[in-house]
Scaffold this active site. Structure first.
Site, PDB file in Angstrom:
ATOM      1  N   LYS A   1       0.927  -1.139  -0.046  1.00 43.14           N
ATOM      2  CA  LYS A   1       0.191  -0.106  -0.218  1.00 43.14           C
ATOM      3  C   LYS A   1       0.902   1.086  -0.119  1.00 43.14           C
ATOM      4  CE  LYS A   1      -4.250   1.660   2.046  1.00 43.14           C
ATOM      5  NZ  LYS A   1      -5.005   1.865   0.916  1.00 43.14           N
TER       6      LYS A   1
HETATM    7  N1  PMP Z   1      -7.629  -2.339  -2.782  1.00 45.49           N
HETATM    8  C1  PMP Z   1      -7.102  -1.242  -2.839  1.00 45.49           C
HETATM    9  C2  PMP Z   1      -6.147  -0.774  -4.118  1.00 45.49           C
HETATM   10  C3  PMP Z   1      -7.124  -0.392  -1.755  1.00 45.49           C
HETATM   11  O1  PMP Z   1      -6.720   0.965  -1.628  1.00 45.49           O
HETATM   12  C4  PMP Z   1      -8.032  -0.553  -0.651  1.00 45.49           C
HETATM   13  C5  PMP Z   1      -8.123   0.282   0.414  1.00 45.49           C
HETATM   14  N2  PMP Z   1      -6.987  -0.110   1.452  1.00 45.49           N
HETATM   15  C6  PMP Z   1      -8.620  -1.981  -0.680  1.00 45.49           C
HETATM   16  C7  PMP Z   1      -8.341  -2.751  -1.639  1.00 45.49           C
HETATM   17  C8  PMP Z   1      -9.381  -2.460   0.572  1.00 45.49           C
HETATM   18  O2  PMP Z   1      -8.725  -2.651   1.569  1.00 45.49           O
HETATM   19  P1  PMP Z   1      -9.081  -2.547   3.267  1.00 45.49           P
HETATM   20  O3  PMP Z   1     -10.261  -3.222   3.248  1.00 45.49           O
HETATM   21  O4  PMP Z   1      -7.988  -2.933   3.940  1.00 45.49           O
HETATM   22  O5  PMP Z   1      -9.310  -1.048   3.394  1.00 45.49           O
END
Ligand code: PMP
Length: 286
Positions: A150
């Protein structure tokens, strides 16, 4: 007015400033997390921190705080801002260096914590379901920057969001370069057929979502069959229901993809059930 935690101190929003030599700005060199708090309790903070530190480790970025201290910062930031329900953004950049990209010039990472609120779409969009298009821009290839990181390099996802906006849609579906289904621009994707839920596997070109894990848990508890499987658009086009999951989005149904109705073109009963179950879990403290 939110108070921003920046490198060990709180600042008023207008006073929270970074150097223009910060490599987070100059090169997108850094990592971040989006986290929610419900009723004053931070949802699955440990899992978010695990992902933050793993992302940083993959980028050879030293976070100058131990995970326990970072957890305290997040909890404290919610408290100091007097928030019960909050969206928290943690950002760690390489820090400030010079105009070259040599990361060794950055002596100390910059750490930012912002506790505020977020609403990706108004309530009526959650009620009617999203319209989506498949974005021409695909997710990053694992041979480059792993999609599991991320990082502050979100340009592929921002381009996909633009592609959705330009097509008059709410959101974009991103594929892998091979054409398999990956994710939304900031959400994971599930499809429903009967009582079975399917989502692309963790090794696919996706961010392994904290919400995705929580949804798989509550769905299994509720007796649904949940499988991680490679999906193509055929699977989404022929599904009874499709929904997205993410910290900011929470759980949101999809009504149309590429102009086609998904199922009956409304938010379906399984999606509604999962939305309610996820909501309960979040309010229970995760
Ligand atoms: N995919 C991407 C590219 C994201 O940025 C996010 C948000 N963090 C998610 C999926 C979903 O992840 P989460 O449920 O941990 O927020």
């Amino acid at each position: 007015m939110p108070k921003i935690w920046l490198d060990g101190r709180y600042y008023e929003k207008e006073e929270a400033k970074l150097s223009v030599f910060d490599h987070g700005l100059l090169y997108g060199d850094g990592v971040f997390e989006g986290i929610r708090a419900y009723d004053g309790r931070v949802f699955r903070l440990g899992l978010h921190l695990d992902r933050l530190y793993a992302s940083a480790h993959a980028l050879l970025l030293d976070i100058p705080l131990a995970p326990e201290a970072m957890a305290d910062v997040v909890e404290d930031c919610v408290r100091v801002n007097g928030l019960a329900d909050a969206y928290i953004r943690l950002v760690v950049t390489r820090g400030y260096g010079d105009l070259g990209l040599d990361p060794r010039k950055c002596k100390r990472a910059t750490v930012i914590c912002i506790a505020d609120s977020i609403a990706l779409w108004p309530a009526e969009v959650y009620a009617r379901g999203l319209t989506m298009i498949t974005a021409p821009t695909s997710v990053n290839q694992p041979s480059g920057l792993a999609p599991q990181i991320k990082s502050l390099n979100y340009l592929a996802h921002i381009m996909a969001k633009f592609e959705a906006i330009n097509a008059g849609a709410d959101e974009a579906l991103m594929l892998e370069p091979t054409g398999e289904v990956a994710e939304g621009v900031g959400e994971n994707v599930f499809c429903v057929k009967g009582q079975a839920l399917r989502t692309p596997p963790g090794y696919a070109g996706i961010l392994r979502g904290v919400t995705r894990d929580a949804v798989m848990e509550v769905a299994r508890e509720a007796g649904y069959e949940v499988r991680e499987e490679t999906l193509t658009r055929y699977d989404l086009y022929t599904a009874d229901e499709v929904f997205l999951t993410g910290t900011a989005a929470e759980v949101v149904g999809v009504a149309r993809l590429d102009g086609r109705k998904i199922g009956c073109g409304q938010v379906g009963p399984v999606t509604k059930d999962i939305m309610a179950r996820f909501g309960e879990l979040a309010r229970r403290g995760g």
